[in-house]
Design a protein around this motif. Structure first.
Motif, PDB file in Angstrom:
ATOM      1  N   TYR A   1      30.827  68.546 -74.181  1.00  0.00           N
ATOM      2  CA  TYR A   1      29.839  67.907 -73.310  1.00  0.00           C
ATOM      3  C   TYR A   1      28.714  68.885 -73.017  1.00  0.00           C
ATOM      4  CZ  TYR A   1      33.823  64.865 -72.547  1.00  0.00           C
ATOM      5  OH  TYR A   1      34.878  64.026 -72.736  1.00  0.00           O
ATOM      6  N   ILE A   2      27.498  68.384 -73.128  1.00  0.00           N
ATOM      7  CA  ILE A   2      26.320  69.218 -72.872  1.00  0.00           C
ATOM      8  C   ILE A   2      25.327  68.365 -72.089  1.00  0.00           C
ATOM      9  CG2 ILE A   2      24.429  70.508 -73.957  1.00  0.00           C
ATOM     10  CD1 ILE A   2      26.284  70.441 -76.528  1.00  0.00           C
ATOM     11  N   PRO A   3      24.770  68.872 -70.976  1.00  0.00           N
ATOM     12  CA  PRO A   3      23.762  68.083 -70.265  1.00  0.00           C
ATOM     13  C   PRO A   3      22.552  67.828 -71.175  1.00  0.00           C
ATOM     14  CG  PRO A   3      24.393  70.032 -68.999  1.00  0.00           C
ATOM     15  CD  PRO A   3      25.017  70.166 -70.346  1.00  0.00           C
TER      16      PRO A   3
ATOM     17  N   LEU B   1      24.366  62.800 -70.319  1.00  0.00           N
ATOM     18  CA  LEU B   1      25.340  63.738 -70.876  1.00  0.00           C
ATOM     19  C   LEU B   1      25.447  63.509 -72.381  1.00  0.00           C
ATOM     20  CD1 LEU B   1      27.297  65.907 -69.765  1.00  0.00           C
ATOM     21  CD2 LEU B   1      29.089  64.172 -69.865  1.00  0.00           C
TER      22      LEU B   1
ATOM     23  N   VAL C   1      30.574  75.594 -81.074  1.00  0.00           N
ATOM     24  CA  VAL C   1      30.494  75.723 -79.613  1.00  0.00           C
ATOM     25  C   VAL C   1      29.882  77.068 -79.239  1.00  0.00           C
ATOM     26  CG1 VAL C   1      31.909  75.976 -77.536  1.00  0.00           C
ATOM     27  CG2 VAL C   1      32.366  74.114 -79.130  1.00  0.00           C
ATOM     28  N   GLN C   2      30.332  78.117 -79.918  1.00  0.00           N
ATOM     29  CA  GLN C   2      29.793  79.455 -79.646  1.00  0.00           C
ATOM     30  C   GLN C   2      28.288  79.503 -79.872  1.00  0.00           C
ATOM     31  OE1 GLN C   2      32.108  81.998 -82.156  1.00  0.00           O
ATOM     32  NE2 GLN C   2      33.176  82.955 -80.436  1.00  0.00           N
TER      33      GLN C   2
ATOM     34  N   ALA D   1      26.487  77.656 -77.086  1.00  0.00           N
ATOM     35  CA  ALA D   1      26.540  78.414 -75.836  1.00  0.00           C
ATOM     36  C   ALA D   1      25.594  79.615 -75.911  1.00  0.00           C
ATOM     37  CB  ALA D   1      27.965  78.878 -75.573  1.00  0.00           C
TER      38      ALA D   1
ATOM     39  N   LEU E   1      23.155  76.816 -73.739  1.00  0.00           N
ATOM     40  CA  LEU E   1      23.606  75.500 -73.269  1.00  0.00           C
ATOM     41  C   LEU E   1      24.929  75.637 -72.516  1.00  0.00           C
ATOM     42  CD1 LEU E   1      22.825  73.525 -76.535  1.00  0.00           C
ATOM     43  CD2 LEU E   1      21.547  73.407 -74.390  1.00  0.00           C
ATOM     44  N   GLU E   2      25.081  74.823 -71.488  1.00  0.00           N
ATOM     45  CA  GLU E   2      26.319  74.846 -70.702  1.00  0.00           C
ATOM     46  C   GLU E   2      27.314  73.877 -71.335  1.00  0.00           C
ATOM     47  OE1 GLU E   2      24.885  73.866 -66.782  1.00  0.00           O
ATOM     48  OE2 GLU E   2      24.580  75.984 -66.302  1.00  0.00           O
ATOM     49  N   VAL E   3      28.198  74.412 -72.138  1.00  0.00           N
ATOM     50  CA  VAL E   3      29.114  73.570 -72.908  1.00  0.00           C
ATOM     51  C   VAL E   3      30.470  73.477 -72.218  1.00  0.00           C
ATOM     52  CG1 VAL E   3      30.161  73.212 -75.175  1.00  0.00           C
ATOM     53  CG2 VAL E   3      27.982  74.399 -74.992  1.00  0.00           C
ATOM     54  N   THR E   4      30.982  72.257 -72.093  1.00  0.00           N
ATOM     55  CA  THR E   4      32.337  72.075 -71.591  1.00  0.00           C
ATOM     56  C   THR E   4      33.127  71.359 -72.678  1.00  0.00           C
ATOM     57  OG1 THR E   4      31.451  71.785 -69.381  1.00  0.00           O
ATOM     58  CG2 THR E   4      33.739  71.158 -69.718  1.00  0.00           C
ATOM     59  N   ILE E   5      34.358  71.795 -72.928  1.00  0.00           N
ATOM     60  CA  ILE E   5      35.133  71.123 -73.962  1.00  0.00           C
ATOM     61  C   ILE E   5      36.365  70.439 -73.387  1.00  0.00           C
ATOM     62  CG2 ILE E   5      34.351  72.537 -75.880  1.00  0.00           C
ATOM     63  CD1 ILE E   5      36.821  74.169 -75.644  1.00  0.00           C
TER      64      ILE E   5
ATOM     65  N   CYS F   1      34.627  81.909 -76.516  1.00  0.00           N
ATOM     66  CA  CYS F   1      33.857  80.742 -76.971  1.00  0.00           C
ATOM     67  C   CYS F   1      32.666  80.465 -76.056  1.00  0.00           C
ATOM     68  CB  CYS F   1      34.755  79.516 -77.049  1.00  0.00           C
ATOM     69  SG  CYS F   1      36.172  79.772 -78.115  1.00  0.00           S
ATOM     70  N   HIS F   2      32.604  81.102 -74.902  1.00  0.00           N
ATOM     71  CA  HIS F   2      31.529  80.889 -73.939  1.00  0.00           C
ATOM     72  C   HIS F   2      31.421  79.441 -73.511  1.00  0.00           C
ATOM     73  CE1 HIS F   2      30.518  84.972 -74.837  1.00  0.00           C
ATOM     74  NE2 HIS F   2      30.328  84.663 -76.114  1.00  0.00           N
ATOM     75  N   ALA F   3      32.564  78.781 -73.342  1.00  0.00           N
ATOM     76  CA  ALA F   3      32.538  77.381 -72.929  1.00  0.00           C
ATOM     77  C   ALA F   3      33.564  77.180 -71.827  1.00  0.00           C
ATOM     78  CB  ALA F   3      32.868  76.490 -74.108  1.00  0.00           C
ATOM     79  N   GLN F   4      33.318  76.177 -70.995  1.00  0.00           N
ATOM     80  CA  GLN F   4      34.321  75.827 -69.997  1.00  0.00           C
ATOM     81  C   GLN F   4      35.258  74.781 -70.593  1.00  0.00           C
ATOM     82  OE1 GLN F   4      32.732  74.974 -66.137  1.00  0.00           O
ATOM     83  NE2 GLN F   4      31.969  77.073 -65.963  1.00  0.00           N
ATOM     84  N   VAL F   5      36.476  74.742 -70.056  1.00  0.00           N
ATOM     85  CA  VAL F   5      37.490  73.849 -70.614  1.00  0.00           C
ATOM     86  C   VAL F   5      38.054  72.986 -69.498  1.00  0.00           C
ATOM     87  CG1 VAL F   5      39.657  73.722 -71.891  1.00  0.00           C
ATOM     88  CG2 VAL F   5      38.076  75.600 -72.323  1.00  0.00           C
ATOM     89  N   THR F   6      38.028  71.661 -69.672  1.00  0.00           N
ATOM     90  CA  THR F   6      38.609  70.792 -68.652  1.00  0.00           C
ATOM     91  C   THR F   6      40.060  70.507 -69.001  1.00  0.00           C
ATOM     92  OG1 THR F   6      38.133  68.737 -69.755  1.00  0.00           O
ATOM     93  CG2 THR F   6      36.404  69.614 -68.362  1.00  0.00           C
TER      94      THR F   6
ATOM     95  N   LEU G   1      40.324  76.208 -78.568  1.00  0.00           N
ATOM     96  CA  LEU G   1      39.651  76.562 -79.820  1.00  0.00           C
ATOM     97  C   LEU G   1      40.113  77.899 -80.382  1.00  0.00           C
ATOM     98  CD1 LEU G   1      35.975  75.440 -79.117  1.00  0.00           C
ATOM     99  CD2 LEU G   1      37.855  74.149 -80.108  1.00  0.00           C
TER     100      LEU G   1
ATOM    101  N   TYR H   1      30.094  74.118 -63.943  1.00  0.00           N
ATOM    102  CA  TYR H   1      28.674  74.058 -64.299  1.00  0.00           C
ATOM    103  C   TYR H   1      27.872  73.153 -63.365  1.00  0.00           C
ATOM    104  CZ  TYR H   1      29.049  76.647 -68.679  1.00  0.00           C
ATOM    105  OH  TYR H   1      29.218  77.614 -69.614  1.00  0.00           O
TER     106      TYR H   1
ATOM    107  N   TYR I   1      27.583  69.692 -63.552  1.00  0.00           N
ATOM    108  CA  TYR I   1      27.282  68.328 -63.981  1.00  0.00           C
ATOM    109  C   TYR I   1      28.584  67.536 -64.029  1.00  0.00           C
ATOM    110  CZ  TYR I   1      28.344  70.340 -68.642  1.00  0.00           C
ATOM    111  OH  TYR I   1      28.918  70.982 -69.709  1.00  0.00           O
TER     112      TYR I   1
ATOM    113  N   LEU J   1      31.613  65.341 -65.303  1.00  0.00           N
ATOM    114  CA  LEU J   1      32.301  65.201 -66.585  1.00  0.00           C
ATOM    115  C   LEU J   1      33.071  63.893 -66.588  1.00  0.00           C
ATOM    116  CD1 LEU J   1      33.606  68.827 -66.782  1.00  0.00           C
ATOM    117  CD2 LEU J   1      32.090  67.756 -68.436  1.00  0.00           C
TER     118      LEU J   1
END
Lengths: 430, 225
Positions: free
Chosen positions: A205-207, A389, A408-409, A412, A416-420, B7-12, B20, B31, B33, B35
């Motif tokens: 997810y990316i805004p 989104l 993803v890397q 980021a 970008l603020e990436v959530t997975i 990975c510089h990412a957040q994980v839910t 990953l 962040y 926003y 989800l």
């Protein structure tokens, strides 16, 4: 007087692209895509069933079953009722018509999510989004009856007209001299497979606003940027380690409705291949992005697309093809398709905005789009956006998540603020 | 919220390790926003479908066929009776599975079974020394039974007639096969030939006269090109 069969029983031909799908579909190659909408509260099954029954008559292109004629397949009206089910299998599994009153789509739900899984014979992503939107609007009106005005409830949110079951390919056909569109063999993504039918799903997810700003800054569209990120992901994890003489061919379906001003409920898309030669081991992301942009601009034009669709429609008009009995035609199509499939390394489809109209948007938290994998293309990429989104989803048959990780890397890294989010098939479970 | 440093990412979700890269996740400020919060069913226990009965039956029929060929070869009797076993097995494998599937159109099924059984009769006649009983008696009888059966199905469920009319017509046309065989000297019983042809003609006439437009539109959809 008794009602005539003509009035009772409508049928229509498959659109020009759809002809290939019944032939190439098998358990391993489902040709099914999934569109999902996530709501703010858990889905009530009985209301969803009711909503489906209420809106299905407005989508005659979906209330059909597939039949064999002597020369071609056709879609016949289906008067049965489809039933919804709780999601209990991996996404995009092949649709067995016998399991659902002969319907070629499947509506499932899980927790807060409504999924529509559609066999590509019926329509493409754009047609599918209209169907999912209509279903969600109808469901929300049933689930929150007091929150909508009478006017809103009386309105038919989204519908298909019978006229829209016209084949957009045929109506835009112009005779062409071009004889072939085949491109060479493409690089094949390899890796250890997951067990049996297991499919790993990762949503990122990316805004939307920051993503748009980033792309504007680079002078590209979102699709071009994401395509370049995908190419970068495959390049850094696979091609740099194992250079290949075959280029990375990325298959991208292109919606033709806007290009041709045709509004059809059936399939109306063509495709382009973004073909990148990646033998060098010191490519930079910006070089890849520039090349992707250049190819997009070259390849997506009305003229190019017209030639492409005219070629396929024209071959269908050829008497040598037209009057061949269906089983023989299928055999030939299968062989041609097998050859053609070797060009593609991966597929990426961006279906665009899936948001619901204003009165309904507040009940939706997100949307997602997934494509089915095939052994030849073990990882597929699909994107959509809703309510600000952007969602890029990976469907993969591979055990390793290295390509997903690299993408993803990269995103980021670009700020970008990436959530997975995953479906649970990942490092912890395998 | 948790995040992966690599990975510089957040994980839910409830992950402890990055889905990953597999590294341990670190706590992080969300962040900001919204989800969607998707959940997926746990399918780790799902097992692929494995139809043991079907495989057992397939194994037994292959074994049966193989053993009968072997015995037939080892104990020569001057008669290839193992062919009967094999033909019967092929016939069963072709006819039983479609019967177990959910029927979409009974008339279509009937037509398929009639044709397959006719082929079985010809094969059996051939194996036990051609005497022509299959073409003279068995095929006409089968076709008569088929024509009568479709007619009975239509009488008993008239609402389904539009679906059956095409098969009634086709079965009626097949009723003329014995006549053709008679002219080629394959069939010897003129009585059987005439009864079948008469029934076939009746069937075709009924569909053409009463079916008119429904038959025409059904033909158009089946034979569109």
């Amino acid at each position: 007087m008794a009602k005539r069969i003509d009035e009772q029983n409508h049928w229509h031909r498959l659109d020009n692209t759809a002809n290939i799908f019944p032939v190439t579909t098998s358990k391993n190659e489902s040709n099914v895509f999934r569109l999902s909408m996530t709501l703010i509260a858990p889905v009530a099954p009985e209301l969803l069933q009711q909503a489906l029954e209420m809106m299905l008559p407005r989508f005659p292109g979906f209330a059909v079953l597939l039949r064999r004629g002597a020369f071609w397949f056709y879609l016949n009206e289906n008067n049965a009722v489809p039933t919804i089910r709780e999601e209990s299998d991996y996404p995009c599994r092949a649709i067995n018509p016998a399991q659902n009153n002969d319907f070629l789509f499947r509506v499932t739900y899980y927790d807060k999510r409504i999924n529509v899984e559609i066999f590509h014979v019926l329509t493409d992503g754009t047609g599918g989004v209209q169907f999912l939107r209509a279903l969600c609007c109808q469901y929300l009106m049933l689930a929150y009856p007091t929150r909508f005005t009478e006017e809103e409830k009386a309105k038919h949110w989204y519908e298909q007209h019978v006229a829209e079951t016209n084949d957009g390919y045929v109506s835009n056909y112009r005779p062409t001299k071009k004889t072939s569109f085949s491109i060479g063999k493409g690089y094949r993504i390899r890796g250890e497979r997951l067990l049996l039918d297991t499919l790993s799903v990762v949503h990122t997810y990316i805004p939307l606003q920051p993503l748009l700003a980033l792309c504007r800054g680079k002078g590209v569209t979102i699709t071009q940027y994401v395509t370049a990120c995908i190419a970068w992901g495959v390049y850094t994890t696979q091609l740099r380690k194992r250079p290949s003489k075959h280029p990375l061919n990325m298959y991208l379906p292109i919606n033709l409705r806007k290009l041709f001003g045709t509004n059809t409920a059936l399939n109306f898309f063509s495709n382009i291949y973004i073909s990148l030669d990646m033998q060098a081991d010191d490519l930079h992301f910006n070089e890849i992005l520039a090349e992707v942009k250049k190819q997009f601009e070259e390849k997506i034009s009305r003229g190019n697309m017209l030639e492409k669709i005219s070629y396929t429609v024209g071959s269908g008009y050829n008497p040598a093809v037209r009057f061949v009995p269906l089983p023989l035609k299928n055999l030939a199509l299968r062989i041609m398709f097998k050859q053609g499939a070797k060009s593609s390394s991966l597929a990426f489809s961006n279906v665009g905005d899936m948001s619901l109209p204003a009165p309904f948007a507040q009940y939706v938290t997100g949307a997602s789009f997934l494509l089915s994998c095939v052994p030849r293309e073990p990882i597929k990429f699909a994107a959509c956006s809703a309510n600000g989104l952007f969602t890029l989803s990976f469907a993969s048959m591979l055990r390793s998540q290295e390509i997903q990780q690299a993408i993803v890397q990269k995103m980021a890294e670009d700020g970008l603020e990436v959530t997975i989010e995953t479906n649970g098939v990942d490092y912890e479970s395998v | 919220m948790k995040a992966c440093d690599i990975c510089h990412a957040q994980v839910t979700g409830t992950h402890e390790f990055c889905p990953l890269c597999g590294k341990r996740l670190q706590p992080a400020e969300p962040y900001g926003y919204t989800l969607p919060g998707n959940r997926y069913p746990d399918l780790s226990r799902i097992s692929a479908q494995y139809n043991f009965m079907l495989r057992l039956l397939l194994f037994l029929s292959l074994l049966g066929g193989g053993v009968s060929v072997l015995v037939n070869v080892l104990v020569p009797t001057g008669f290839w009776w193992c062919l009967i076993v094999i033909v019967a097995e092929v016939y069963l494998w072709l006819t039983i599975p479609p019967l177990l599937r959910r029927a979409r159109n009974y008339a279509k099924r009937l037509l398929f079974q009639t044709l397959l059984t006719a082929l079985l009769m010809v094969a059996l006649d051939f194996i036990i020394g051609w005497r022509g009983w299959s073409v003279s008696y068995a095929i006409p009888s089968l076709l008569c039974a088929g024509i009568v059966a479709i007619a009975a199905m239509i009488v008993f469920s008239r609402t389904n007639w539009p679906q059956y009319v095409f098969y009634q017509f086709t079965m009626g046309l097949l009723g003329f096969i014995p006549l053709v065989l008679y002219f080629f000297g394959l069939s010897t019983s003129i009585v059987m030939v005439l009864i079948t042809a008469a029934l076939g003609l009746g069937s075709v006439l009924v569909t053409v006269v009463f079916g008119d437009r429904s038959l025409k539109s059904d033909f158009r959809r089946r034979f569109h090109f």
